[in-house]
Scaffold this motif. Structure first.
Motif, short mmCIF file in Angstrom:
data_model
loop_
_atom_site.label_atom_id
_atom_site.label_comp_id
_atom_site.label_asym_id
_atom_site.label_seq_id
_atom_site.Cartn_x
_atom_site.Cartn_y
_atom_site.Cartn_z
N LYS A 132 63.69 154.40 93.71
CA LYS A 132 64.87 155.18 93.36
C LYS A 132 65.89 154.35 92.57
CE LYS A 132 64.17 158.38 97.06
NZ LYS A 132 64.75 159.22 98.09
N TYR A 133 65.99 153.08 92.93
CA TYR A 133 66.92 152.23 92.19
C TYR A 133 66.47 152.10 90.73
CZ TYR A 133 69.09 150.82 96.57
OH TYR A 133 69.75 150.80 97.75
N THR A 214 74.35 144.44 91.73
CA THR A 214 75.02 144.73 92.99
C THR A 214 75.02 146.22 93.32
OG1 THR A 214 77.11 144.76 91.80
CG2 THR A 214 76.56 142.75 92.97
N GLU A 215 74.72 147.07 92.34
CA GLU A 215 74.67 148.50 92.64
C GLU A 215 73.23 148.94 92.79
OE1 GLU A 215 76.72 150.35 89.39
OE2 GLU A 215 78.25 148.81 89.50
N PRO A 288 84.41 141.75 84.48
CA PRO A 288 83.68 142.54 85.47
C PRO A 288 82.84 143.62 84.78
CG PRO A 288 86.06 142.58 85.88
CD PRO A 288 85.84 142.04 84.50
N ARG A 289 82.13 144.38 85.59
CA ARG A 289 81.23 145.40 85.04
C ARG A 289 81.92 146.76 85.00
NH1 ARG A 289 77.52 144.87 88.74
NH2 ARG A 289 76.54 143.21 87.58
N ARG A 291 82.25 150.86 85.12
CA ARG A 291 81.56 151.88 85.89
C ARG A 291 80.82 152.76 84.89
NH1 ARG A 291 85.67 155.15 89.15
NH2 ARG A 291 85.43 156.59 87.43
N LEU B 23 69.27 158.41 98.87
CA LEU B 23 69.06 156.99 98.58
C LEU B 23 69.46 156.19 99.81
CD1 LEU B 23 68.45 154.99 96.11
CD2 LEU B 23 70.91 154.79 95.93
N ARG B 24 68.60 155.31 100.24
CA ARG B 24 68.95 154.42 101.35
C ARG B 24 69.44 153.11 100.76
NH1 ARG B 24 68.61 158.45 103.05
NH2 ARG B 24 67.02 159.52 104.26
N MET B 25 70.72 152.86 100.88
CA MET B 25 71.26 151.61 100.35
C MET B 25 71.39 150.61 101.49
SD MET B 25 74.69 151.14 98.12
CE MET B 25 74.09 151.61 96.52
N GLY B 26 70.64 149.56 101.44
CA GLY B 26 70.63 148.57 102.51
C GLY B 26 69.52 148.86 103.49
N HIS B 29 70.49 144.70 100.78
CA HIS B 29 71.09 145.07 99.51
C HIS B 29 72.19 144.06 99.22
CE1 HIS B 29 73.53 147.30 96.60
NE2 HIS B 29 72.48 148.05 96.38
N PRO B 30 72.29 143.58 97.99
CA PRO B 30 73.25 142.51 97.73
C PRO B 30 74.71 142.90 97.96
CG PRO B 30 72.24 143.30 95.70
CD PRO B 30 71.48 143.90 96.82
N ALA B 31 75.03 144.19 97.95
CA ALA B 31 76.44 144.55 98.04
C ALA B 31 76.82 145.14 99.39
CB ALA B 31 76.80 145.53 96.94
N LEU B 133 82.41 139.74 92.80
CA LEU B 133 81.00 139.70 92.37
C LEU B 133 80.40 141.10 92.41
CD1 LEU B 133 78.81 137.64 91.54
CD2 LEU B 133 78.01 137.72 93.87
N ASP B 134 80.77 141.87 93.42
CA ASP B 134 80.27 143.25 93.50
C ASP B 134 80.68 144.04 92.26
OD1 ASP B 134 79.24 142.78 95.95
OD2 ASP B 134 80.83 143.76 97.09
N ILE B 135 81.89 143.79 91.80
CA ILE B 135 82.38 144.52 90.64
C ILE B 135 81.90 143.85 89.35
CG2 ILE B 135 84.51 145.35 89.52
CD1 ILE B 135 85.70 145.83 92.16
N GLY B 136 81.26 142.71 89.47
CA GLY B 136 80.63 142.10 88.31
C GLY B 136 81.32 140.86 87.77
N ILE B 389 78.37 155.86 92.93
CA ILE B 389 77.71 154.74 93.62
C ILE B 389 78.48 153.44 93.38
CG2 ILE B 389 75.63 153.30 93.70
CD1 ILE B 389 73.99 155.71 93.04
N ALA B 390 78.90 153.25 92.12
CA ALA B 390 79.61 152.01 91.78
C ALA B 390 80.92 151.90 92.58
CB ALA B 390 79.92 151.97 90.29
N ILE B 393 80.37 150.63 96.13
CA ILE B 393 80.28 149.17 96.18
C ILE B 393 81.68 148.55 96.21
CG2 ILE B 393 79.42 147.15 94.92
CD1 ILE B 393 77.25 149.07 96.02
#
Lengths: 322, 408
Positions: A132-133, A214-215, A288-289, A291, B23-26, B29-31, B133-136, B389-390, B393
């Motif tokens: 799914k990712y 990270t997402e 940063p990234r 959205r 969606l199963r997140m984790g 999961h890095p975030a 880092l999560d936000i990039g 989703i973003a 995070i």
């Protein structure tokens, strides 16, 4: 005889580019390392200079995993589509006067076509992984390429109008060999749009949404391992070089410099390409990234209107001045 | 032997309006900041339903504590919020001291305040690093670790450990601070404000950062209170509640500091609150260094509950009588009362509370931990609904959860 020469040039170009790609990763790690108060590679070779080679060898021998319910043929083909599309673009890039594999009249269009084709690889990788990712990563990539490809194409229309050609060598020639002749200044709006689109087109920060680790846990490349994973990144780095080359050719006067270099004419070209590469890396260390919806908004609501305005402006000025 | 039948995940094909994508997140999961699992129901990338699932790190500390003496239970608290272990230690000690009625010498109180605030800085630095880092924003991550490393070195000088300290003891602290520690801490206090400016230069006025944080994950003050949020998550919504101010413990009533408040209750407000809190922590540490009084570091009222000089001498002589002397003391003097007590302290993530029921034994009859992360995770489903989703995070990052504390 011609064909043999051509093959020899292709092999030489391939080797040179692969070496550049390998060392672009080193370049990136060292520069980001310096910006982030760390060393970067230091272990393999003098100052870690053999690290890219070691990475390549390691990637080659890592286990090649294909998910059980993946669409296998597409899964295997996707990275190759990316790599081939990007490598093909190299054929039309003039590194110096006469240093071009295929001096065709639709060079610029050809590069666009090929870079758009590379996104098929990403989309197919996302779809075929059965994750799914990856799927979300593939979808993001599709939408991103559509929006930024248009903006990028339009940003270069001004250059085409000024040079009166789509042939990359002729675009360089049209800029002359003086600093003031470069299209950077008259086409500054086009350059602004091109530069942002270039980052998005190559999936670089702040537009690295298809792989957003990270997402989406690396998005389209989540399920890839070893060499196949490395091929995606080879394609990305070749893409960066191709886009940097297009920027150099269209806005910075290509191979022309303050003085001609007798034994290595592409020197100025290479330096300008590396300037672009440095900026790519600098941005990665700083921003940063975005959205996803903000990225789309930027593409459709800002870049495309600005690029359209630039076309109208350039055409008007050209019509008036001649 | 037959192979077990495996469930295969299939990428669904949308065949109509309103079809949801799950969606199963984790938990890997890095975030998700540890082992949080978030079950998402998506419409495109928009979150329709968000269900956080915890328990992947559960270690049964509360039950385990019932089989340990109060002094032995201290080491369990290191493993709660392992990012800020010292603050948990302090919280536990304060709670047990209040249960047993043990006074703490002033010097020990100041030292505990210093280490508690250092712990807050450690935690906030790691939060900022991972949130960015999560936000990039990768560079902030490494800058924060640079400063965190200095703090960990200082902790190492103080007690020999870098992660699980168990330095505060019931009735005081384990050992006194050294001159080197104070000098280096002073140097850190001098340079750190300029480092905060460095982080802010990278992200605070960055348009992309603002776009990713302003107006995202909004919680009003009322909602925050209803959800039981504490710490910067509550203060970001404009509610002025800080246990260090309202129910002071250790030396917090001896120092001056402000409680930073936000107004919007969004990710950016929570970010600003924590950044300001770092400035305030530095202020507190500076005052504690200046005012650090001489005197004992262990309460004479509870000599056997800590590593006392007498016990230290017997250990050095080769006989460890610490445990037996403790039990003897408890039997001889009836210092444990029947009853219960709830004591809360302000740890970096919010209100950390210890609830003890004592039946007069040397072990708690029941211990319950009110951990801020667990409560904050509960708020996630409400905050994340309707966002992308973003943004999820960014929200997980801004709530600053640590799963070790949530899954006790």
């Amino acid at each position: 005889m011609n064909i043999i020469w051509m093959l020899v040039w292709i092999i030489v170009l391939f080797c040179v580019v692969m070496l550049h790609v390998a060392y672009a990763t080193y370049f990136e790690r060292k520069i980001i390392g310096r910006m982030q108060v760390r060393m970067g590679p230091m272990r393999v070779g003098w100052y870690g200079l053999l690290q890219p080679i070691a990475d390549g060898v390691k990637s080659f021998f890592k286990e090649d995993i294909v998910p059980e319910r993946a669409d296998k043929p597409v899964f295997l083909a996707a990275p190759i589509i990316c790599l081939v599309a990007m490598m093909t673009s190299l054929a039309v890039l003039p590194f110096a006067k006469g240093w071009v594999l295929a001096d065709i009249d639709i060079g610029l269009l050809f590069v666009f076509a090929m870079s758009a084709l590379a996104s098929y690889g990403v989309v197919l990788a996302g779809w075929s992984s059965n994750s799914k990712y990856s799927f979300l990563g593939g979808l993001r990539s599709m939408a991103q390429v559509i929006s930024y490809e248009i903006a990028m194409g339009m940003s270069l229309v001004g250059v085409m109008l000024m040079a009166g050609s789509l042939n990359l060598s002729e675009i360089v020639e049209a800029q002359g060999d003086s600093f003031l002749g470069m299209y950077l200044m008259p086409q500054c709006i086009g350059f602004f749009v091109f530069f942002i689109s270039m980052l998005a087109e190559t999936n670089r920060v702040p537009f690295d949404l298809p792989e957003a680790e990270t997402e989406l846990v690396s998005g389209y490349s989540t399920e890839y391992s070893g060499m196949r994973y490395a091929i995606f990144f080879m394609a990305e780095y070749i893409g960066m070089m191709v886009m940097a080359s297009i920027g150099t050719i269209c806005f910075l006067g290509g191979w022309n410099g303050p003085f001609p270099v007798p034994f290595f004419p592409p020197l100025w070209f290479v330096l300008k390409v590396y300037l672009f590469m440095f900026i790519f890396i600098w941005i990665r260390a700083t921003l940063p990234r975005y959205r996803y919806d903000q990225l789309m908004g930027l593409g459709w609501k800002l870049l495309i209107p600005v690029a359209l305005a630039n076309i109208v402006l350039t055409a008007c000025v050209k019509a008036v001045i001649g | 032997m037959t192979r077990p039948i495996r469930q295969h995940l299939e990428v669904p094909v949308a065949d109509g309006d309103g079809e949801r994508y799950s969606l199963r997140m984790g938990p890997q999961h890095p975030a998700t900041h540890g082992v949080l699992r978030v079950d998402l129901e998506l419409d495109g990338e928009t979150i329709v339903e968000c269900t956080p699932q915890v328990g992947y790190l559960h270690r049964g500390f509360e039950k385990l504590a019932e089989s340990k003496t109060y002094a032995q239970g201290l080491i369990l608290t290191d493993r709660l919020d392992y990012i800020a272990a010292m603050a948990n230690n302090v919280g536990y000690c304060v709670a047990v001291e209040r249960l047993l009625g043990i006074p703490v010498p002033m010097r020990a109180k100041y030292i505990r305040t210093i280490v508690g605030e250092m712990s807050r800085l450690c935690s906030h630095l790691l939060w900022l690093a991972t949130h960015a880092l999560d936000i990039g924003a990768m560079t902030v991550f490494l800058y924060c670790f640079r400063e965190r490393e200095i703090l960990l070195d200082l902790f190492e000088e103080l007690c020999g450990a870098r992660l699980t300290f168990s330095y505060p003891r019931i009735g005081g602290v384990r050992q006194d601070v050294t001159g080197w520690f104070i000098d280096e801490l002073q140097r850190f206090v001098d340079i750190f404000p300029s480092r905060i400016e460095e982080y802010e230069t990278l992200i605070d006025t960055n348009r992309i950062w603002l776009k990713r944080t302003v107006g995202i994950g909004k919680i009003t003050g009322e909602e925050a209170l209803d959800l039981g949020l504490t710490g910067a998550c509550l203060r970001g919504s404009g509610i002025n509640y800080d246990i260090r101010k309202h129910q002071p413990y250790d030396a917090y009533d001896q120092v001056e500091f402000a409680v930073p408040l936000g107004s919007e209750g969004d990710v950016y407000a929570r970010y600003r609150c924590r950044m300001e809190e770092m400035h305030q922590s530095i202020r507190i540490i500076q005052q504690c260094i200046d005012q650090l009084p001489p005197g004992p570091i262990v309460s004479p009222e509870a000599p056997e509950l800590v590593m006392p000089n007498k016990a230290k001498a017997t250990i050095q002589a080769g006989r460890s009588e610490y445990g037996t002397s403790l039990i003897r003391l408890i039997r001889e003097r009836d210092i444990f009362l029947n009853g219960d007590v709830y004591v809360a302290t302000e740890v970096p993530k919010g209100e950390l509370g210890f609830y003890f029921i004592s039946d007069g034994n040397n072990r708690p009859y029941r211990m319950h931990i009110r951990s801020p992360s667990f409560i904050h995770i509960g708020a996630l489903s409400q905050i994340a609904r309707g966002e992308l989703i973003a943004d999820l995070i960014a929200n997980i990052g801004s709530l600053d959860v640590v799963l070790g504390e949530s899954d006790r």
